[in-house]
Structures are given as structure tokens and as C-alpha cells.
Design a protein around this motif. Structure first.
Motif, short mmCIF file in Angstrom:
data_model
loop_
_atom_site.label_atom_id
_atom_site.label_comp_id
_atom_site.label_asym_id
_atom_site.label_seq_id
_atom_site.Cartn_x
_atom_site.Cartn_y
_atom_site.Cartn_z
N LEU A 95 0.82 -1.21 -0.07
CA LEU A 95 0.00 0.04 -0.12
C LEU A 95 0.87 1.14 0.14
O LEU A 95 1.89 1.08 0.68
CB LEU A 95 -1.00 -0.22 1.18
CG LEU A 95 -2.36 -0.75 1.01
CD1 LEU A 95 -2.82 -0.82 2.43
CD2 LEU A 95 -3.19 -0.02 0.51
N LEU A 96 0.44 2.26 -0.83
CA LEU A 96 0.98 3.44 -0.78
C LEU A 96 0.08 4.63 -0.18
O LEU A 96 -1.32 3.95 0.01
CB LEU A 96 1.15 3.92 -2.22
CG LEU A 96 2.03 3.29 -2.80
CD1 LEU A 96 2.42 3.79 -4.42
CD2 LEU A 96 3.60 3.42 -2.18
N ALA A 97 -0.08 5.49 0.18
CA ALA A 97 -1.00 6.70 0.62
C ALA A 97 -1.77 6.77 -0.89
O ALA A 97 -1.72 6.41 -1.91
CB ALA A 97 -0.38 8.20 0.70
N PRO A 98 -3.29 6.90 -0.35
CA PRO A 98 -4.20 6.64 -1.44
C PRO A 98 -4.26 7.82 -2.41
O PRO A 98 -5.00 7.92 -3.39
CB PRO A 98 -5.75 6.52 -0.72
CG PRO A 98 -5.25 6.96 0.52
CD PRO A 98 -3.94 6.85 1.06
N CYS A 99 -3.61 8.91 -1.99
CA CYS A 99 -3.54 10.12 -2.70
C CYS A 99 -2.31 10.47 -3.51
O CYS A 99 -1.49 9.84 -3.46
CB CYS A 99 -3.79 11.55 -2.04
SG CYS A 99 -2.57 11.56 -0.54
N ASP A 100 -2.41 10.96 -4.74
CA ASP A 100 -1.18 11.35 -5.54
C ASP A 100 -0.94 12.84 -6.04
O ASP A 100 -0.19 13.51 -5.20
CB ASP A 100 -1.19 10.30 -6.61
CG ASP A 100 -2.50 10.13 -7.33
OD1 ASP A 100 -3.17 11.23 -7.71
OD2 ASP A 100 -2.72 8.97 -7.48
N VAL A 101 -1.57 13.16 -7.15
CA VAL A 101 -1.13 14.57 -7.27
C VAL A 101 -2.08 15.69 -6.73
O VAL A 101 -1.63 17.07 -7.02
CB VAL A 101 -1.54 14.83 -8.98
CG1 VAL A 101 -0.81 13.72 -9.81
CG2 VAL A 101 -3.06 14.52 -9.24
N GLN A 102 -2.91 15.33 -5.92
CA GLN A 102 -3.66 16.29 -5.18
C GLN A 102 -2.84 17.09 -4.13
O GLN A 102 -1.80 16.67 -3.70
CB GLN A 102 -4.68 15.65 -4.18
CG GLN A 102 -5.87 14.99 -5.03
CD GLN A 102 -5.39 13.34 -5.13
OE1 GLN A 102 -4.40 12.83 -5.25
NE2 GLN A 102 -6.62 12.57 -4.85
N ALA A 103 -3.14 18.16 -3.91
CA ALA A 103 -2.41 19.19 -2.60
C ALA A 103 -2.88 18.31 -1.40
O ALA A 103 -3.85 17.79 -1.11
CB ALA A 103 -2.78 20.46 -2.97
N ILE A 104 -2.02 18.45 -0.58
CA ILE A 104 -2.34 17.94 0.90
C ILE A 104 -2.24 19.22 1.85
O ILE A 104 -1.28 19.62 2.11
CB ILE A 104 -1.25 16.91 1.18
CG1 ILE A 104 -1.28 15.73 0.33
CG2 ILE A 104 -1.68 16.27 2.65
CD1 ILE A 104 0.04 14.85 0.61
N LYS A 105 -3.60 19.39 2.24
CA LYS A 105 -3.89 20.59 2.94
C LYS A 105 -4.06 19.98 4.41
O LYS A 105 -4.74 18.82 4.63
CB LYS A 105 -4.91 21.55 2.52
CG LYS A 105 -4.55 21.92 1.00
CD LYS A 105 -3.49 22.78 0.97
CE LYS A 105 -3.86 24.22 1.46
NZ LYS A 105 -2.73 25.06 1.03
#
Length: 382
Positions: free
Chosen positions: A88-98
Motif C-alpha cells: 500500500l501507498l498513500a491513496p492520494c497522488d497529485v492532489q495538494a495535501i492541506k
């Protein structure tokens, strides 16, 4: 074991995520279906694309794709040292992380204590008692930006007890900051990192919303917004150093998409549990964060993040804040809580499952190397 990691109603939950495949030399988007991990890379190449689709729920439930492995294998591979493909990786990718700060009364008081202690944990208990006498211990009934909040602000200013943390805690504007960069978050099983200079720190268990480019919340997951209390306590201008370091952000295990069985109301009523298990001293700490005590509604926090004033064309992940600020002494009387290396942090809630990560030092963990250019190279190979 698996039942505690997945949502309690996993058989009907729409769970999507990202998995590393050695043979692909990169990540693929997956859905969890009937205990199997289904490759959706034939439909979407990044999670942001899936979340933009009107048929995201249908794709997660029925989109065709190869079964990569069982969920049991994926979890075991993710917890192996070193991790083994597929994991497993973090489920997000190109999204900004706020991330949102100071959204609970308890965390508001602790941020003020950090500030006034100047990063010195030995002063925290004395300051906590003094602030409770001046302010009172219960600010949860104060609605941010309300007339009552502004009256309290004026009174605290007159007493010399006002703080920049009070401003974002009970003032009209929420604190929303950039936690870390696209592709930089770690997933379930990977180690989270502490900056080597920090001697006073803690996990921050939070619900994380998955928001598309139009500002619509499409689902949610769990996150650890690792906190360096001494660094931020010395100066709020050190927030970047306190929050954005190698492996200092974990998200996962999956994003649960909203559908008829899961909605924003489940987030509003969630009880987020935390368990810290010490490797070297047998220390155990358990606590929880009740989302019903949040001072600002989750959708208000989304609206303060995105709008005509600020766009996110790739969407964003939004940490909603935590009421967890541990004060239990670990290293001696009056020293409060701080991490030891190899602690295991587990964050859980019934509707989202569990996110578990061991704790290491940011300068000793594998460096972050897979960024946007690496992902573009991966796409050219497909």
C-alpha cells in the motif's frame, strides 16, 4: 487482524487506493472488492482522475481489472520490513495535501501552551493550570466568529492572554496550511518520520477528506499529521519545519467513497481512536478524538480552503484537525508525552478502518524520491 484494518462494514464499503508494483516500477490505482485487490489502471492513472469521475462509485464497485492479490497479502506486504511488492501507498497522488489546525478546544489550549512554553515541555503543566484559570477549560461551546467569541477575544486581549492560536481557534478564519507535497505522503505500514532536532512531539490522528477540483467531497480516509510541539512552540513561523519533513505525513489505508452507506454525516459523528505502543519501554497510550466536538463543520473547512479565492485543479486532501494533545508523562514527571523511536501509532474509526505506522527519524528513513517527474517517466513507460 484484517477485520480491524478495514471498515467494520467492509463488504459494502467502496474502498480505493494506490499500490506499488515492482513489475510496473510505479503505482497503480486499485479497488478492494470481495477480499481481492483489483487493478483499475486500465481506467485511470491517478487517484485525482478517479475522484473527478461522476461514475467513481460504479468504477470502484464494478470496473473490470486484474486481481493483483488478496487483501491479506497486501496488508502483510505493507507491514513487512522492508515492504514487499505489492504494498500500500498513500491513496492520494497529485492532489495538494492541506491541513486544518486548532479546530478543537483542547488542541487550541495546547497550542497556546506550546507557544507560551517556547517549546519547553517542562513548563507545560504550570502554564496549563494558569490558562485554565484565565480562560476556563471548556471553549467547545464557543462558535468561531460569533458575537460570544468576539466578546471573549476582547476580554482576553484586555488581560494580555490573547494568542495567534486563539485567533484561528475562535476567530472567523480557520487555519489551513499545506501539510506536505503531492506524492510525498506515506501509506499504511510505512514508517512516519520525526525531524531529528525535535525532543517534544506527538502523532495527530485525523480524518482526511478527499475533495475534487470543484470542491466536492468525494470520500474520506485517515491521516497522521505528525506534530513537533517544540519546533512550532518556539515560533509559529516554523510551522513548515514542524509539519513538512521526510515521511512526516501518513494517509490511508484506503479512501472510502461516499455512497448511500457512507456520507459526510458519518464524518461529523466519527470517533477517531488512537493507540501508541512503545517498543523500548512497553508504554501504551490510548485516546480518542470525537468529531462531534469539532468547532467548525467539515464542509465549512472545505469552503475556506477552495473557492473563487483559491483553486485546486487536481483536487486536494484535507486534514480536519484533532483534539488529541497528549499530556501523559512518559520520560519523567512534568515532561509530558513525546515519541520514542519504533513506537507504533494506530489510528482507527469503524467506518474507515485503521492506519498503522511505526515511528522513525526523518533523516534515517528512506528518502522521498518518487515525485512528479518519476511519475511522468512511469507513465511514458506504459
Amino acid at each position: 487482524m484484517i477485520n480491524s484494518i478495514l471498515p467494520q462494514d467492509a463488504e459494502r464499503a467502496l474502498l480505493v487506493g494506490r499500490v506499488w508494483l515492482d513489475e510496473q516500477r510505479g503505482p497503480v490505482i486499485v479497488a478492494l472488492r470481495a477480499g481481492e485487490v483489483i487493478d483499475l489502471s486500465g481506467h485511470v492513472s491517478v487517484m485525482a482522475d478517479l475522484l473527478e469521475r461522476d461514475d467513481a462509485a460504479e468504477l470502484a464497485a464494478n470496473g473490470d481489472g486484474k486481481a493483483l492479490c488478496s487483501i491479506e497479502t497486501l496488508i502483510a506486504n505493507s507491514q513487512a520490513r522492508p515492504q514487499v511488492s505489492p504494498y500500500l501507498l498513500a491513496p492520494c497522488d497529485v492532489q495538494a495535501i492541506k491541513a486544518c489546525g486548532v479546530t478543537f478546544a483542547v488542541s487550541l489550549l495546547e497550542r497556546v501552551i506550546e507557544e507560551q512554553a517556547g517549546g519547553d515541555p517542562s513548563r507545560a503543566n504550570t502554564l496549563r493550570s494558569e490558562l485554565n484559570e484565565i480562560i476556563g477549560s471548556d471553549l467547545s461551546r464557543i462558535k468561531p466568529g460569533s458575537e460570544a467569541a468576539m466578546t471573549l477575544k476582547a476580554e482576553l486581549q484586555a488581560r494580555g492572554a490573547w494568542s495567534q492560536y486563539m485567533e484561528v481557534g475562535i476567530g472567523p478564519d480557520a487555519e489551513v496550511f499545506t501539510k506536505s507535497q503531492p506524492f510525498s505522503a506515506v501509506g499504511f505500514g510505512a514508517s512516519v518520520g520525526l525531524h531529528p532536532s525535535s525532543q517534544w512531539n506527538n502523532p495527530e490522528p485525523e480524518v482526511v477528506l478527499a475533495v475534487d477540483a470543484s470542491g466536492k467531497v468525494k470520500g474520506a480516509t485517515l491521516g497522521n499529521d505528525v506534530n513537533l510541539r517544540d519546533v512550532e512552540g518556539r515560533s509559529a513561523l516554523l510551522l513548515g519545519k514542524a509539519k513538512d519533513n521526510n515521511a512526516s505525513c501518513s494517509i490511508g489505508p484506503f479512501i472510502r467513497l461516499f455512497d448511500d452507506h457512507f456520507s459526510i454525516d458519518d464524518i461529523r459523528n466519527a470517533l477517531v481512536s488512537l493507540r501508541i505502543e512503545g517498543h523500548d519501554d512497553g508504554f501504551v497510550l490510548e485516546d480518542s478524538s470525537d468529531m462531534r466536538e469539532i468547532s467548525r463543520d467539515p464542509l465549512d473547512l472545505v469552503a475556506q480552503t477552495i473557492g473563487r479565492h483559491h483553486q485546486y485543479p487536481d483536487g486536494f486532501m484535507l486534514f480536519l484537525g484533532t483534539m488529541f494533545s497528549p499530556i501523559q508523562d512518559r520520560n519523567g514527571p512534568g515532561q509530558g508525552f513525546t515519541h520514542h523511536l519504533d513506537d507504533v501509532v494506530t489510528i482507527s474509526t469503524p467506518t474507515l478502518g485503521s492506519l498503522s505506522n511505526p515511528v522513525g527519524r526523518s533523516d534515517q528513513l528512506p528518502p522521498w524520491q518518487y515525485g512528479i517527474r518519476a511519475w511522468l517517466a512511469h507513465q511514458r513507460r506504459q
